[in-house]
Enzyme design. Structure first.
Site, PDB file in Angstrom:
ATOM      1  N   GLY A  71       0.816  -1.209   0.000  1.00 34.13           N
ATOM      2  CA  GLY A  71       0.000   0.000   0.000  1.00 34.13           C
ATOM      3  C   GLY A  71       0.850   1.261   0.000  1.00 34.13           C
ATOM      4  O   GLY A  71       0.571   2.226  -0.722  1.00 34.13           O
ATOM      5  N   THR A 237      12.556  -7.163 -10.412  1.00 39.63           N
ATOM      6  CA  THR A 237      12.032  -8.506 -10.669  1.00 39.63           C
ATOM      7  C   THR A 237      10.738  -8.723  -9.894  1.00 39.63           C
ATOM      8  O   THR A 237      10.646  -8.400  -8.714  1.00 39.63           O
ATOM      9  CB  THR A 237      13.079  -9.562 -10.266  1.00 39.63           C
ATOM     10  OG1 THR A 237      14.251  -9.330 -11.056  1.00 39.63           O
ATOM     11  CG2 THR A 237      12.577 -10.973 -10.508  1.00 39.63           C
ATOM     12  N   CYS A 325       3.473   5.919  19.261  1.00 38.58           N
ATOM     13  CA  CYS A 325       4.535   6.287  20.183  1.00 38.58           C
ATOM     14  C   CYS A 325       5.787   6.555  19.377  1.00 38.58           C
ATOM     15  O   CYS A 325       6.301   5.676  18.700  1.00 38.58           O
ATOM     16  CB  CYS A 325       4.783   5.150  21.168  1.00 38.58           C
ATOM     17  SG  CYS A 325       5.911   5.591  22.471  1.00 38.58           S
TER      18      CYS A 325
HETATM   19  C1  LIG Z   1      -1.944  -0.447   5.896  1.00 39.37           C
HETATM   20  C2  LIG Z   1      -2.285   0.763   5.145  1.00 39.37           C
HETATM   21  C3  LIG Z   1      -1.381   1.322   4.225  1.00 39.37           C
HETATM   22  C4  LIG Z   1       0.002   0.777   4.019  1.00 39.37           C
HETATM   23  O1  LIG Z   1       0.006  -0.465   3.383  1.00 39.37           O
HETATM   24  P1  LIG Z   1       1.332  -1.383   3.471  1.00 39.37           P
HETATM   25  O2  LIG Z   1       1.081  -2.494   2.516  1.00 39.37           O
HETATM   26  O3  LIG Z   1       1.411  -1.851   4.890  1.00 39.37           O
HETATM   27  O4  LIG Z   1       2.474  -0.537   3.068  1.00 39.37           O
HETATM   28  C5  LIG Z   1      -1.791   2.437   3.518  1.00 39.37           C
HETATM   29  N1  LIG Z   1      -3.006   2.977   3.697  1.00 39.37           N
HETATM   30  C6  LIG Z   1      -3.903   2.469   4.570  1.00 39.37           C
HETATM   31  C7  LIG Z   1      -5.241   3.100   4.707  1.00 39.37           C
HETATM   32  C8  LIG Z   1      -3.561   1.356   5.329  1.00 39.37           C
HETATM   33  O5  LIG Z   1      -4.446   0.865   6.197  1.00 39.37           O
END
Ligand SMILES: *Cc1c(COP(=O)(O)O)cnc(C)c1O
Length: 380
Positions: A71, A237, A325
């Site tokens: 994400g 890759t 934190c």
């Molecule tokens: C978890 C999350 C991300 C980050 O995704 P990752 O795969 O952990 O990098 C981004 N946006 C939202 C809303 C998330 O809950």
């Protein structure tokens, strides 16, 4: 000690069917998809099959799907990529105060490079008003990025309305859908979504794999240089087991979405009604109607949220407090503060997010432990 896991907004376990689908691609089928011998070409085929399945589910074209590392990378690739490529048309971006740090810190980076960011404030229930977005649009606005569902309070944003406004003004629209996928069926065409981010580990897929959907009409700059993978837009890759895993996880999630939501909503509603009955001086944070079915975020007045998480953890219960934190200081949740919730209540929030392995018995165990812990912490 038995672990009882109520933190599905943080991550989920890999589904057994997903794991089984992935295993051959770690060992037997290890070929590099860019190689031209059989075990390489076969994996190239597997990737294009996965891309086809994802495109069908999201209702977009195969050349609009990019595999990323998660994400966070999808958010970075889309925001930075679109911002820099379209700079000549405008340097203004609209987002919200309740986005994930993957968006907020990317925007902070862009500000250092001369982009101007407007951060929209949600209402007291954590919902963004599309009219506020419309009012913020200027001649220089190139991109609007609003999350589909919030990771702390689970509120679902009026994405279709916001996307329509973006379209009306000729502005690109991106939505961080990491929390929505697996809980809501997404049709990017029907919803007029220009770009979208998702992450495998939030819906029972593996960690370290994500997807960026970017409409073929959107021009964006490549953020990762190297080989020619992902049609020259994201070098490196390919994570073949991850791609197989996220595809399987998405198929399973969408096939089971109705029963999954029903189950989560039952547990969540039971949890909230019991908390209301058993514990005085609480506040439920976030809109209860436009909300992910598995999310409960409650402030326990007079209780330190992170202490509560620790105390529950001693009994094998995994939950989360909105506060992060950093360097020994406890920061209240930026989401709750943006909603106008006073600091003392923001600091006392507990997020419980239900998932498929939770049972009513586990929830009862959680409620007993919670009632006792809140009493103890209020006495200190
Ligand atoms: C978890 C999350 C991300 C980050 O995704 P990752 O795969 O952990 O990098 C981004 N946006 C939202 C809303 C998330 O809950």
């Amino acid at each position: 000690m038995k672990i009882r896991y109520f933190d599905h907004a943080a991550t989920t376990s890999v589904d057994e069917e997903v794991l089984n689908a992935m295993i051959p691609y770690f060992s037997q089928n290890y070929g590099n998809p860019s190689s031209i011998y059989s075990i390489g070409k076969e994996n190239k085929e597997i990737i294009s099959l996965a891309r086809m399945k994802i495109a069908t589910i999201l209702n977009c074209k195969v050349n609009e799907i990019y595999f990323t590392s998660g994400g966070t990378e999808s958010d970075n690739m889309i925001l930075k990529g679109i911002a820099f490529a379209n700079r000549k048309y405008g340097n203004h971006i609209i987002t919200s105060k309740i986005e994930h740090s993957a968006i907020l810190n990317t925007c902070e980076f862009l500000e250092k490079f001369g982009f101007r960011i407007t951060y929209i404030t949600p209402n007291s229930k954590g919902i963004i008003n599309p009219k506020d977005i419309e009012r913020a649009i200027t001649r220089n606005t190139s991109l609007i990025s609003i999350m589909y569902a919030n990771n702390e309070i689970g509120t679902i944003q009026p994405i279709d309305e916001i996307a329509k406004i973006a379209q009306k003004y000729g502005v690109y629209f991106h939505t961080d859908s990491v929390q929505a996928v697996g809980n809501i069926l997404i049709d990017v065409k029907k919803s007029n979504i220009g770009a979208l981010s998702m992450s495998g580990h939030k819906f029972y897929g593996p960690k370290g794999i994500g997807i960026a959907y970017i409409n073929e009409k959107i021009n964006f700059l490549r953020m990762q240089d190297g080989g020619h993978q992902e049609r020259d837009k994201r070098a490196g890759t390919e994570n073949v087991p991850g791609i197989v895993g996220i595809t399987k996880a998405l198929e399973l999630a969408n096939n089971n979405i109705i029963t999954y939501n029903r189950k989560l909503k039952n547990l969540r509603d039971y949890y909230i009604s019991e908390v209301e009955e058993r514990i005085p001086n609480i506040k439920i944070n976030g809109d209860m109607n436009s909300r992910l079915s598995g999310n409960a975020n409650i402030s326990f007045s007079g209780v330190d949220g992170s202490k509560l998480v620790e105390m529950l953890s001693e009994q094998g219960i995994c939950t989360s407090s909105g506060s992060a934190c950093s360097a020994g200081f406890v920061n209240s949740s930026h989401v709750l503060l943006a909603m106008g919730i006073p600091k003392f209540l923001a600091k006392s929030a507990l997020r419980v997010t239900f998932g498929k392995e939770n049972t009513i018995e586990d929830t009862k165990f959680l409620l007993d432990a919670l009632e006792e812990s809140v009493k103890k912490l209020r006495k200190i």
